[in-house]
Scaffold this motif. Structure first.
Motif, PDB file in Angstrom:
ATOM      1  N   ASP A   1      -5.548  -6.217 -27.928  1.00 39.63           N
ATOM      2  CA  ASP A   1      -5.436  -7.320 -26.970  1.00 39.63           C
ATOM      3  C   ASP A   1      -6.420  -8.435 -27.336  1.00 39.63           C
ATOM      4  N   ILE A   2      -7.494  -8.037 -27.996  1.00 36.98           N
ATOM      5  CA  ILE A   2      -8.549  -8.977 -28.399  1.00 36.98           C
ATOM      6  C   ILE A   2      -9.016  -8.596 -29.802  1.00 36.98           C
ATOM      7  N   VAL A   3      -9.259  -9.607 -30.637  1.00 32.76           N
ATOM      8  CA  VAL A   3      -9.833  -9.374 -31.973  1.00 32.76           C
ATOM      9  C   VAL A   3     -11.166 -10.108 -32.067  1.00 32.76           C
ATOM     10  N   ILE A   4     -12.207  -9.386 -32.474  1.00 27.37           N
ATOM     11  CA  ILE A   4     -13.497 -10.015 -32.788  1.00 27.37           C
ATOM     12  C   ILE A   4     -13.674  -9.889 -34.296  1.00 27.37           C
ATOM     13  N   ASN A   5     -13.553 -11.003 -34.994  1.00 22.18           N
ATOM     14  CA  ASN A   5     -13.650 -10.948 -36.456  1.00 22.18           C
ATOM     15  C   ASN A   5     -15.085 -11.215 -36.920  1.00 22.18           C
ATOM     16  N   CYS A   6     -15.797 -10.132 -37.196  1.00 18.51           N
ATOM     17  CA  CYS A   6     -17.172 -10.221 -37.713  1.00 18.51           C
ATOM     18  C   CYS A   6     -17.196 -10.110 -39.233  1.00 18.51           C
ATOM     19  N   ALA A   7     -16.061  -9.746 -39.823  1.00 18.75           N
ATOM     20  CA  ALA A   7     -16.008  -9.533 -41.270  1.00 18.75           C
ATOM     21  C   ALA A   7     -16.053 -10.859 -42.009  1.00 18.75           C
ATOM     22  N   ALA A   8     -16.762 -10.876 -43.122  1.00 20.01           N
ATOM     23  CA  ALA A   8     -16.830 -12.084 -43.954  1.00 20.01           C
ATOM     24  C   ALA A   8     -17.363 -11.724 -45.320  1.00 20.01           C
ATOM     25  N   TYR A   9     -17.036 -12.577 -46.278  1.00 20.10           N
ATOM     26  CA  TYR A   9     -17.658 -12.484 -47.609  1.00 20.10           C
ATOM     27  C   TYR A   9     -18.920 -13.329 -47.506  1.00 20.10           C
ATOM     28  N   THR A  10     -20.082 -12.688 -47.419  1.00 12.64           N
ATOM     29  CA  THR A  10     -21.326 -13.412 -47.122  1.00 12.64           C
ATOM     30  C   THR A  10     -22.287 -13.516 -48.304  1.00 12.64           C
ATOM     31  N   ALA A  11     -21.886 -13.005 -49.469  1.00 14.41           N
ATOM     32  CA  ALA A  11     -22.750 -13.121 -50.657  1.00 14.41           C
ATOM     33  C   ALA A  11     -22.649 -14.559 -51.181  1.00 14.41           C
ATOM     34  N   VAL A  12     -23.492 -15.438 -50.626  1.00 14.10           N
ATOM     35  CA  VAL A  12     -23.365 -16.885 -50.826  1.00 14.10           C
ATOM     36  C   VAL A  12     -23.404 -17.278 -52.306  1.00 14.10           C
ATOM     37  N   ASP A  13     -24.336 -16.725 -53.062  1.00 17.79           N
ATOM     38  CA  ASP A  13     -24.442 -17.082 -54.485  1.00 17.79           C
ATOM     39  C   ASP A  13     -23.325 -16.456 -55.317  1.00 17.79           C
TER      40      ASP A  13
END
Length: 283
Positions: free
Chosen positions: A55-67
């Motif tokens: 019913d709800i999605v919280i998207n905390c996933a990300a590609y966070t390796a900036v360099d």
């Protein structure tokens, strides 16, 4: 009972939501991470979403390796942009609510005052470009969604600046830290609480919001605060970012204006130093 799908559940923010979720028994939380909900494969996103039927999605996933993203543009784009597009489309089709987490790196850092939600983004890195593309896809495909931009996230979970500094302060007598990049840190537990407060609220106001802890500091200041709280003797030397070149360019100034989230949801950011002390005590 409403089903809440949390992606990126083993990351800093996802782990903090997991800790707090026990206090929100009216929701049925389904925590997923890359192993059981990979975001770089569209077919698997669709299949998993349809199986869970949230019913709800919280998207905390990300590609966070900036360099690393500078060399790995395809994967960064798949996770930070294309996956969000797919999730947003699925939420729109099924009337599910969507909370998506974005970043201060969508800005170029040339401002002299804190960035407001309506300021025009101009990312300087692949990470920032892909995160902005994810925001645009989210707004276009699921206009009823909420985007929360945050900055300088740290937690007792995962790898982050605070834990790195504590380790290096134990290993070394002197440390050089950039003193001309300014922003405000965000304790992931505070951001997790903000997300759950919005979720628990009777009103749902779509749009983009900014949230970080309260304060305006440089990485050098942040390192000194960590040193003081941990009672370390390591000498910290402030250096310009030009002395510490990285593959990805970082915004020199990325302070976020939090007036909107306070006005709409009555969320008042905690002072960064209070949160830093709390996190370090928990460590």
């Amino acid at each position: 009972m409403k089903k809440v799908l949390v992606t990126g559940a083993n990351g800093q923010l996802g782990s903090e939501i997991k800790e707090l979720a026990v206090h929100y028994s009216k929701f049925d939380f389904i925590f997923t991470d890359i192993a059981d909900f990979p975001l770089d494969k569209e077919a698997e996103i669709v299949a998993n979403f349809n199986q869970i039927q949230p019913d709800i999605v919280i998207n905390c996933a990300a590609y966070t390796a900036v360099d690393k993203a500078e060399q790995d543009q395809e994967t960064a784009n798949a996770i930070n942009h294309l996956a969000i597009k797919t999730l947003a489309q699925l939420c729109k089709e099924t009337n599910a609510k969507l909370i998506h987490i974005s970043t201060d790196y969508v800005f170029d850092g040339t401002s002299a005052i804190a960035y407001k939600e309506e300021d025009i983004p101009n990312p300087k890195s692949v990470y920032g470009v892909t995160k902005l593309a994810g925001e645009i896809a989210c707004q276009r495909e699921c206009p009823d969604g909420i985007i929360i931009r945050t900055a300088w996230v740290y937690s007792e979970f995962g790898n982050n600046f605070v834990k790195t500094m504590l380790r290096l302060m134990t290993e070394r007598e002197t440390l050089s830290v950039v003193n001309d990049q300014v922003g405000s840190p965000t304790y992931a537990a505070d951001l997790a609480q903000v997300i759950l407060t919005i979720l628990d609220n009777e009103k749902w106001e779509p749009g983009t919001y900014h949230y970080s802890n309260h304060g305006e500091i440089s990485w050098f200041d942040f390192a000194n605060d960590i040193k003081e709280i941990a009672n370390k003797s390591c000498e910290i030397i402030g250096i310009p970012a030009s002395n510490y070149p990285t593959p990805a360019e970082r915004p020199a100034y990325s302070l976020l204006n939090k007036a909107k989230i306070k006005a709409v949801y009555d969320i008042d950011p905690v002072d960064y130093k209070i949160s830093l002390k709390k996190m370090m005590a928990r460590l």
